[in-house]
Scaffold this active site. Structure first.
Site, PDB file in Angstrom:
ATOM      1  N   GLU A   1     -10.462  -0.248   2.529  1.00 15.82           N
ATOM      2  CA  GLU A   1     -10.656  -0.277   1.076  1.00 15.82           C
ATOM      3  C   GLU A   1      -9.290  -0.303   0.373  1.00 15.82           C
ATOM      4  OE1 GLU A   1     -12.830   3.198  -0.184  1.00 15.82           O
ATOM      5  OE2 GLU A   1     -12.033   2.929  -2.200  1.00 15.82           O
TER       6      GLU A   1
ATOM      7  N   ASP B   1      -8.378  -3.507  -1.796  1.00 19.70           N
ATOM      8  CA  ASP B   1      -8.104  -3.289  -3.221  1.00 19.70           C
ATOM      9  C   ASP B   1      -6.840  -4.051  -3.624  1.00 19.70           C
ATOM     10  OD1 ASP B   1      -8.111  -1.513  -5.788  1.00 19.70           O
ATOM     11  OD2 ASP B   1      -6.162  -1.115  -4.888  1.00 19.70           O
TER      12      ASP B   1
ATOM     13  N   ASN C   1     -16.720   0.174  -3.217  1.00 20.52           N
ATOM     14  CA  ASN C   1     -15.711   0.456  -2.195  1.00 20.52           C
ATOM     15  C   ASN C   1     -15.916  -0.427  -0.966  1.00 20.52           C
ATOM     16  OD1 ASN C   1     -14.844   2.401  -3.920  1.00 20.52           O
ATOM     17  ND2 ASN C   1     -15.601   4.146  -2.734  1.00 20.52           N
TER      18      ASN C   1
ATOM     19  N   GLU D   1     -14.483  -3.843  -1.632  1.00 19.27           N
ATOM     20  CA  GLU D   1     -13.029  -3.857  -1.422  1.00 19.27           C
ATOM     21  C   GLU D   1     -12.703  -3.873   0.074  1.00 19.27           C
ATOM     22  OE1 GLU D   1     -11.055  -1.681  -5.279  1.00 19.27           O
ATOM     23  OE2 GLU D   1     -11.810  -0.391  -3.690  1.00 19.27           O
TER      24      GLU D   1
END
Lengths: 245, 245
Positions: free
Chosen positions: A64, A68, A135, A138
């Site tokens: 994640e 991101d 999440n 990501e």
């Protein structure tokens, strides 16, 4: 004969894997090479903690973190090219509207990621948290990046997420609207509108700005953001709510 | 004969350009294709504002926005691979130690970027700001990304910035040290040490944590960060300063 149940077990495993691989291929547009990465992307920490082997089996949190960053870069370049005459503050604000927690959760649901996420529903707050799906999205971007490289991750983000599901144009209009809407309201109602701004350094070297909307020198609402404009926009949006406009 | 001064002008321009191209090639390890992008990377907003054509000529702020994202992704992947057993919080903290404002400024000076930055020294605060060089470094990463692609930008960041100049190993040690140093001090001095934590949601869907160091229930120092660990580390670091340890 003793081999038969085991064979069945492998066949079921393989069947599951095939179904998972097909799902990933449908979502990302590419057949995964390293399936383990994608399994990891959908492994919520509640499942790992449940097994009590912290530090051994991993959750999707590291992926994640990586995803991101990749997502932020792809969206940054997309906005950079799409709005050649807009300033940095605009680009920053637009990006945060696209990749904020709520938006990512909504996008994850559109992609059907909630059906792939492995979590322990008995784990309460963490597992029920609304950011689970965002999440995982990501983390999925992180998995595509590691498995297929930056270009493929970029193609996935733009072709399968941003272009089909993000209405950038209407976002631009909302962005511009709160502040001007508040100005109009103040003019119509004969009120003096003013913003009070302050900035504070934050860890990581960024500044965080706080903007307060004052109507006839009375504080009505405050907004925070990583640019002055963003803080003012948020403050204006909240002021409009407070005023019931 | 009237062509001669003009010819001299072009030759001087070309000479300047050649020197600039050589400087960029030395710094990035690749000869630039689109030189204009690199010129832009070194154009501080004070020079643009001076010319009073806002909205026309651009400064490096947009490229900085893009480069910041690229840099963050490259460093994220680097840490992800280098520390396969560390949690997301550790990776986040390590990254912010590498790409924070101060660190970027120091790295920019090591690369000699201050000699290339175009700014108006008469413009006061903004132009004298210490982040000018760090911002130019981010913008340069953005320029390499647009000019040569992600892989080249990654090679530049890792091969020319992170690996030669960032001592990741000693950074890991410092990271671990503040909290344990404070524990040792408290034990030696018979004080009861406790952290008080609180979290607050921030725009963009992130949480910001605040940690306060309490010694015998008396607040000594506070730190903020995007993870609990980061906030505690900063609070411990500041507490050690306050205590003169």
């Amino acid at each position: 004969m003793s081999g038969l149940p085991l064979f069945g077990f492998f066949r079921r495993m393989l069947g599951q894997d095939q179904a998972f691989i097909r799902a990933i291929a449908t979502i990302t547009g590419r057949t995964p090479s390293n399936v383990r990465l994608y399994r990891l992307a959908f492994t919520h920490s509640s499942v790992v903690r449940q097994q009590g082997e912290q530090g051994r089996q991993q959750s999707n949190e590291r992926l994640e973190f990586l995803g991101d960053a990749v997502l932020g870069t792809v969206v940054a370049e997309y906005l950079f090219r799409k709005f050649p005459y807009e300033q940095e503050g605009f680009l920053t604000e637009m990006r945060s509207r696209i990749v904020n927690r709520e938006s990512l959760n909504a996008l994850a649901l559109k992609l059907g990621l909630d059906k792939l996420v492995q979590l322990d529903p008995g784990q309460g707050r963490a597992a029920r948290s609304r950011s689970v799906n965002g999440n995982a999205l990501e983390a999925l971007v992180g998995a595509v990046y590691l498995d297929q490289g930056y270009k493929a991750a970029r193609r996935f983000v733009l072709g399968r997420i941003v272009k089909p599901y993000v209405d950038v144009k209407s976002m631009t209009q909302t962005t511009a609207n709160f502040k001007s809407k508040l100005i109009e309201w103040a003019q119509r109602n004969g009120r003096v509108l003013r913003y009070e701004l302050s900035g504070e350094p934050r860890p990581g070297g960024v500044m965080e700005f706080s903007a307060t909307v004052l109507l006839d020198e009375e504080a009505v609402a405050t907004g925070m953001g990583l640019s002055k404009k963003q803080a003012e926009q948020l403050a204006a949006e909240r002021a409009l709510e407070v005023l019931g406009v």
